[in-house]
Write a protein that holds these residues in place. Structure first.
Motif, PDB file in Angstrom:
ATOM      1  N   ARG A  84      17.867  -0.615 -11.403  1.00 53.12           N
ATOM      2  CA  ARG A  84      17.105  -0.130 -10.014  1.00 53.12           C
ATOM      3  C   ARG A  84      15.632   0.444 -10.364  1.00 53.12           C
ATOM      4  NH1 ARG A  84      18.725   0.657  -4.994  1.00 53.12           N
ATOM      5  NH2 ARG A  84      18.000   2.486  -3.731  1.00 53.12           N
ATOM      6  N   PHE A  85      14.963   0.003  -9.593  1.00 53.10           N
ATOM      7  CA  PHE A  85      13.331   0.453  -9.611  1.00 53.10           C
ATOM      8  C   PHE A  85      13.007   1.015  -8.322  1.00 53.10           C
ATOM      9  CE2 PHE A  85      13.946  -3.349 -12.340  1.00 53.10           C
ATOM     10  CZ  PHE A  85      13.613  -2.666 -13.313  1.00 53.10           C
ATOM     11  N   ASN A  90       0.070   4.598  -3.940  1.00 50.60           N
ATOM     12  CA  ASN A  90      -0.932   5.797  -3.612  1.00 50.60           C
ATOM     13  C   ASN A  90      -0.032   6.919  -3.178  1.00 50.60           C
ATOM     14  OD1 ASN A  90      -2.943   3.933  -3.925  1.00 50.60           O
ATOM     15  ND2 ASN A  90      -2.890   3.359  -1.721  1.00 50.60           N
ATOM     16  N   ASP A  91       0.907   7.009  -4.131  1.00 54.08           N
ATOM     17  CA  ASP A  91       1.759   8.354  -4.055  1.00 54.08           C
ATOM     18  C   ASP A  91       2.841   8.399  -2.896  1.00 54.08           C
ATOM     19  OD1 ASP A  91       0.938   9.746  -6.303  1.00 54.08           O
ATOM     20  OD2 ASP A  91      -0.730  10.621  -5.296  1.00 54.08           O
ATOM     21  N   VAL A  92       3.013   7.373  -2.079  1.00 54.78           N
ATOM     22  CA  VAL A  92       3.755   7.058  -1.073  1.00 54.78           C
ATOM     23  C   VAL A  92       4.874   6.328  -1.176  1.00 54.78           C
ATOM     24  CG1 VAL A  92       4.015   6.372   1.405  1.00 54.78           C
ATOM     25  CG2 VAL A  92       1.942   7.546   0.629  1.00 54.78           C
ATOM     26  N   TYR A  93       6.171   6.550  -1.001  1.00 55.23           N
ATOM     27  CA  TYR A  93       7.403   5.834  -1.318  1.00 55.23           C
ATOM     28  C   TYR A  93       7.572   4.480  -0.626  1.00 55.23           C
ATOM     29  CZ  TYR A  93      12.201   4.009  -1.792  1.00 55.23           C
ATOM     30  OH  TYR A  93      13.222   3.350  -1.676  1.00 55.23           O
ATOM     31  N   LEU A  94       7.322   3.378  -1.175  1.00 58.38           N
ATOM     32  CA  LEU A  94       7.594   2.034  -0.772  1.00 58.38           C
ATOM     33  C   LEU A  94       8.922   1.535  -0.399  1.00 58.38           C
ATOM     34  CD1 LEU A  94       5.816  -0.402   0.181  1.00 58.38           C
ATOM     35  CD2 LEU A  94       5.824  -1.271  -2.000  1.00 58.38           C
ATOM     36  N   ASN A  95       9.570   1.354  -1.581  1.00 63.73           N
ATOM     37  CA  ASN A  95      10.824   0.546  -1.448  1.00 63.73           C
ATOM     38  C   ASN A  95      11.509   0.884  -2.854  1.00 63.73           C
ATOM     39  OD1 ASN A  95       9.593  -1.183  -3.019  1.00 63.73           O
ATOM     40  ND2 ASN A  95       9.634  -2.841  -1.750  1.00 63.73           N
ATOM     41  N   SER A  96      13.022   0.219  -2.877  1.00 67.31           N
ATOM     42  CA  SER A  96      13.615   0.153  -4.253  1.00 67.31           C
ATOM     43  C   SER A  96      14.137  -1.297  -4.298  1.00 67.31           C
ATOM     44  CB  SER A  96      14.677   1.239  -4.230  1.00 67.31           C
ATOM     45  OG  SER A  96      14.146   2.652  -4.068  1.00 67.31           O
ATOM     46  N   ILE A 144       4.685  -8.655  -2.676  1.00 61.96           N
ATOM     47  CA  ILE A 144       3.934  -7.859  -1.973  1.00 61.96           C
ATOM     48  C   ILE A 144       2.595  -7.804  -2.709  1.00 61.96           C
ATOM     49  CG2 ILE A 144       3.588  -5.631  -0.789  1.00 61.96           C
ATOM     50  CD1 ILE A 144       6.544  -5.127  -1.102  1.00 61.96           C
ATOM     51  N   ILE A 145       1.381  -7.914  -1.941  1.00 58.68           N
ATOM     52  CA  ILE A 145      -0.034  -8.081  -2.355  1.00 58.68           C
ATOM     53  C   ILE A 145      -0.619  -6.696  -1.882  1.00 58.68           C
ATOM     54  CG2 ILE A 145      -2.073  -9.314  -2.228  1.00 58.68           C
ATOM     55  CD1 ILE A 145      -0.691 -11.668  -2.161  1.00 58.68           C
ATOM     56  N   GLU A 149      -7.564  -1.448  -5.166  1.00 59.34           N
ATOM     57  CA  GLU A 149      -7.803  -0.085  -5.510  1.00 59.34           C
ATOM     58  C   GLU A 149      -6.821   0.821  -5.281  1.00 59.34           C
ATOM     59  OE1 GLU A 149      -9.536  -1.849  -3.207  1.00 59.34           O
ATOM     60  OE2 GLU A 149     -11.334  -2.194  -4.439  1.00 59.34           O
ATOM     61  N   ASP A 150      -5.359   0.105  -4.801  1.00 64.26           N
ATOM     62  CA  ASP A 150      -4.181   0.913  -4.710  1.00 64.26           C
ATOM     63  C   ASP A 150      -3.792   1.129  -6.158  1.00 64.26           C
ATOM     64  OD1 ASP A 150      -4.412   0.808  -1.958  1.00 64.26           O
ATOM     65  OD2 ASP A 150      -2.820  -0.642  -1.713  1.00 64.26           O
ATOM     66  N   VAL A 151      -3.083   2.333  -6.213  1.00 67.12           N
ATOM     67  CA  VAL A 151      -2.224   2.769  -7.363  1.00 67.12           C
ATOM     68  C   VAL A 151      -0.649   2.549  -7.125  1.00 67.12           C
ATOM     69  CG1 VAL A 151      -1.841   4.638  -8.999  1.00 67.12           C
ATOM     70  CG2 VAL A 151      -4.186   4.440  -7.792  1.00 67.12           C
ATOM     71  N   ILE A 152      -0.240   1.766  -8.045  1.00 66.49           N
ATOM     72  CA  ILE A 152       1.290   1.592  -7.922  1.00 66.49           C
ATOM     73  C   ILE A 152       2.051   2.208  -9.052  1.00 66.49           C
ATOM     74  CG2 ILE A 152       2.973  -0.436  -8.144  1.00 66.49           C
ATOM     75  CD1 ILE A 152       0.866  -2.360  -7.133  1.00 66.49           C
ATOM     76  N   GLU A 153       3.019   2.825  -8.657  1.00 61.92           N
ATOM     77  CA  GLU A 153       3.846   3.576  -9.418  1.00 61.92           C
ATOM     78  C   GLU A 153       5.331   2.902  -9.553  1.00 61.92           C
ATOM     79  OE1 GLU A 153       5.612   8.025  -9.839  1.00 61.92           O
ATOM     80  OE2 GLU A 153       3.574   8.059  -9.156  1.00 61.92           O
TER      81      GLU A 153
END
Length: 215
Positions: A84-85, A90-96, A144-145, A149-153
């Motif tokens: 599970r990931f 940009n510090d905002v939760y996207l999905n899992s 997803i593209i 400049e976006d930061v992905i975590e």
């Protein structure tokens, strides 16, 4: 590996395709010597390709980092099982994702592992980041593209039984940084680009058409 070795020295690379697909390398074994003649005659152009920088954290401690021209892959380590990931942009939760892994690739890397996992083909001159899950356990998951400049975590979640999961972050399939549940990797555009020598005037679209015809 060569791109990561010379990027800080601003040395351009000439790719030689020794395989079959080879989107990155426009020169093959039969055209090698003519390409070298052009190189010696200064008859070439230099393209810039974006790279990725990844930093792995355990809590607030940095435990590993590297750069990649093609992709950074976060996957399991050890037994075959779903991981599970948790993904943030940009510090905002996207999905899992419940998947075998996640590929974060550059446009150059879009024709590599990401393509094999169902990701899109992106022109190598573009500036963007592609997130592609590997064998996701859902029917509605797609790549997803994001803007460059976006930061992905990406955070490694717990195992199926709620215990500690073991994972690994791979940089261009070479450098490896071990991860475990709670660890996170922060990925963003690297400060430097890889310089690629372009010998011919063949466009990416023409290369794509020829490669696709040979698959």
């Amino acid at each position: 590996q060569a791109a990561r070795d010379v990027v800080h020295k601003e040395i351009p690379l000439l790719g030689i395709n020794l395989g079959n697909l080879g989107f990155l390398a426009e020169v093959n074994q039969t055209s090698l010597y003519s390409a070298l003649d052009q190189l010696m005659a200064d008859d070439y152009e230099v393209e810039e390709r974006m790279m990725l920088e990844g930093r792995v954290y355990r809590g607030r401690k940095l435990i590993g980092q590297d750069i990649a021209l093609n992709d950074i892959v976060i996957g399991r380590d050890g037994h075959l099982r779903v991981v599970r990931f948790k993904n943030y942009v940009n510090d905002v939760y996207l999905n899992s994702y419940n998947a075998d892994g996640i590929i974060i690739s550059t446009p150059t890397g879009s024709t590599g592992y990401s393509l094999s996992a169902g990701g899109p083909i992106v022109s190598p001159n573009a500036a963007m980041t592609i997130m592609t899950p590997i064998a996701p356990h859902t029917l509605n998951t797609r790549s997803i593209i994001f803007p460059a400049e976006d930061v992905i975590e990406v955070e490694l979640g717990p195992s199926r039984d709620g215990g500690i999961e073991q994972g690994m972050a791979y940089f261009d399939g070479d450098t490896r940084v071990p991860m475990k549940t709670g660890d996170r990797i922060v990925i963003k555009k690297a400060r430097r680009d890889t310089l690629i020598v372009k010998i011919s005037n063949i466009s990416f679209l023409e290369t794509l058409r020829k490669k696709m015809a040979n698959i």
